[in-house]
Design a protein around this motif. Structure first.
Motif, PDB file in Angstrom:
ATOM      1  N   HIS A  47       8.838  54.617  -2.945  1.00  0.00           N
ATOM      2  CA  HIS A  47       8.238  55.764  -3.617  1.00  0.00           C
ATOM      3  C   HIS A  47       6.737  55.532  -3.706  1.00  0.00           C
ATOM      4  CE1 HIS A  47      11.741  58.045  -5.024  1.00  0.00           C
ATOM      5  NE2 HIS A  47      12.313  56.901  -5.380  1.00  0.00           N
ATOM      6  N   LYS A  57       8.639  60.724  -2.552  1.00  0.00           N
ATOM      7  CA  LYS A  57       9.618  59.845  -1.922  1.00  0.00           C
ATOM      8  C   LYS A  57       9.065  59.244  -0.643  1.00  0.00           C
ATOM      9  CE  LYS A  57      13.655  62.314  -3.687  1.00  0.00           C
ATOM     10  NZ  LYS A  57      14.902  63.043  -3.346  1.00  0.00           N
ATOM     11  N   SER A  65      14.158  55.217  -8.693  1.00  0.00           N
ATOM     12  CA  SER A  65      13.336  56.269  -9.285  1.00  0.00           C
ATOM     13  C   SER A  65      12.063  55.647  -9.833  1.00  0.00           C
ATOM     14  CB  SER A  65      14.085  57.004 -10.403  1.00  0.00           C
ATOM     15  OG  SER A  65      14.386  56.118 -11.467  1.00  0.00           O
ATOM     16  N   SER A  67       8.194  56.607 -12.175  1.00  0.00           N
ATOM     17  CA  SER A  67       7.441  57.504 -13.042  1.00  0.00           C
ATOM     18  C   SER A  67       5.993  57.049 -13.046  1.00  0.00           C
ATOM     19  CB  SER A  67       8.009  57.504 -14.465  1.00  0.00           C
ATOM     20  OG  SER A  67       7.928  56.214 -15.036  1.00  0.00           O
TER      21      SER A  67
END
Lengths: 112, 114
Positions: A47, A57, A65, A67
Motif C-alpha cells: 500500500h 493499493k 490495510s 491508514s
C-alpha cells in the motif's frame, strides 16, 4: 535525525491473529509506502499514501490495510494473519512520488 | 508504465576486480532511474540516481552508472571491488508523474572473493 523507524523489529505471530506494524518518519515527507521483501521476488508494494488522509493499493494489497491520519505515521495492519504473510516488511517515505525513497530498517514477521 | 529487469540474480567478483551489475528498463516517458544497496539485515539506501541531467551519474562508495537511452540500460559499475561491497543491489525506475510509483527490480546479490 532518526529518519524512519519501524516497530517491532521482529515478531512471531499465530495464524489468525491481528497485527499492526508501525512506521514513523520525521522528515515531513508527503509520500509513504509499505513493501514486503521475499527471496527471489524483490520488493513488492503493498500500500502507499501520497499525502496524509489518502491511501492507495499497491501490487499485493490483499490481507493488509493501512491508514494515514497524519504526515508522520503509516501503520500497516494484518487483520487475520496467514502463513503466506511471513516476510520482511519495509516502510519507506519520499518527498514526492518520483523522488528517492528512504527506507526503515524493516520488520521480520513470521506467521505460524 | 515502467518496468525494470536486472540481469543476473547473483554476481561474484574477486576483490579488486571490476564490478558490473546490469539493469535494463522500459518506460513510455522519460525515466528517473535509481540504484539502491541493501546490506544484510538492513533497509535499502540510495547509491545514486539519474533524473535527466548528466548521463554518467556518480554515487557513493565509488559506484557510478551510465544512462544509455539507445540501449535502455542503466548498468552499475565500480572499478575495483572491496569486500565491503558485498550486498544486494536493486535497480529501480519511475517517472515524473503523479501516477507513477517506483518499480524495483528483483535484485542482484554481489559476492566478493578474497
Amino acid at each position: 535525525i532518526a529518519g524512519i523507524t519501524q516497530a517491532p523489529t521482529s515478531q512471531i505471530l499465530a495464524a489468525g491473529r491481528r497485527m499492526t506494524l508501525r512506521c514513523t518518519q520525521d522528515m515531513r515527507h508527503n509520500a509513504m509506502y509499505w513493501y514486503r521483501q521475499d527471496l527471489g521476488l524483490g520488493l513488492r508494494l503493498i500500500h502507499y499514501s501520497n499525502t496524509a488522509g489518502t491511501t492507495g493499493k499497491g501490487e499485493v494489497p490483499d490481507g493488509y490495510s493501512v491508514s494515514r491520519a497524519n504526515t508522520d505515521d503509516f501503520p500497516l495492519t494484518l487483520a487475520s494473519a496467514v502463513p503466506s504473510q511471513t516476510s520482511v516488511y519495509f516502510c519507506a517515505s519520499s518527498a514526492g512520488d518520483w523522488d528517492e525513497q528512504f527506507f526503515g530498517p524493516g520488520t521480520r514477521l513470521t506467521v505460524l | 508504465a515502467q518496468s525494470v529487469t536486472q540481469l543476473g540474480s547473483h554476481v561474484s567478483v574477486s576483490e579488486g576486480a571490476l564490478v558490473l551489475l546490469r539493469c535494463n528498463y522500459s518506460s513510455s516517458v522519460p525515466p528517473y532511474l535509481f540504484w539502491y544497496v541493501q546490506y544484510p539485515n538492513q533497509g535499502l539506501q540510495l547509491l545514486l540516481k539519474y533524473t535527466s541531467a548528466a548521463t554518467l551519474v556518480k554515487g557513493i562508495n565509488g559506484f557510478e552508472a551510465e544512462f544509455k537511452k539507445s540501449e535502455t540500460s542503466f548498468h552499475l559499475t565500480k572499478p575495483s571491488a572491496h569486500m565491503s561491497d558485498a550486498a544486494e543491489y536493486f535497480c529501480a525506475v519511475t517517472a515524473y508523474s503523479s501516477a507513477s510509483k517506483i518499480i524495483f527490480g528483483s535484485g542482484t546479490r554481489l559476492s566478493i572473493r578474497p
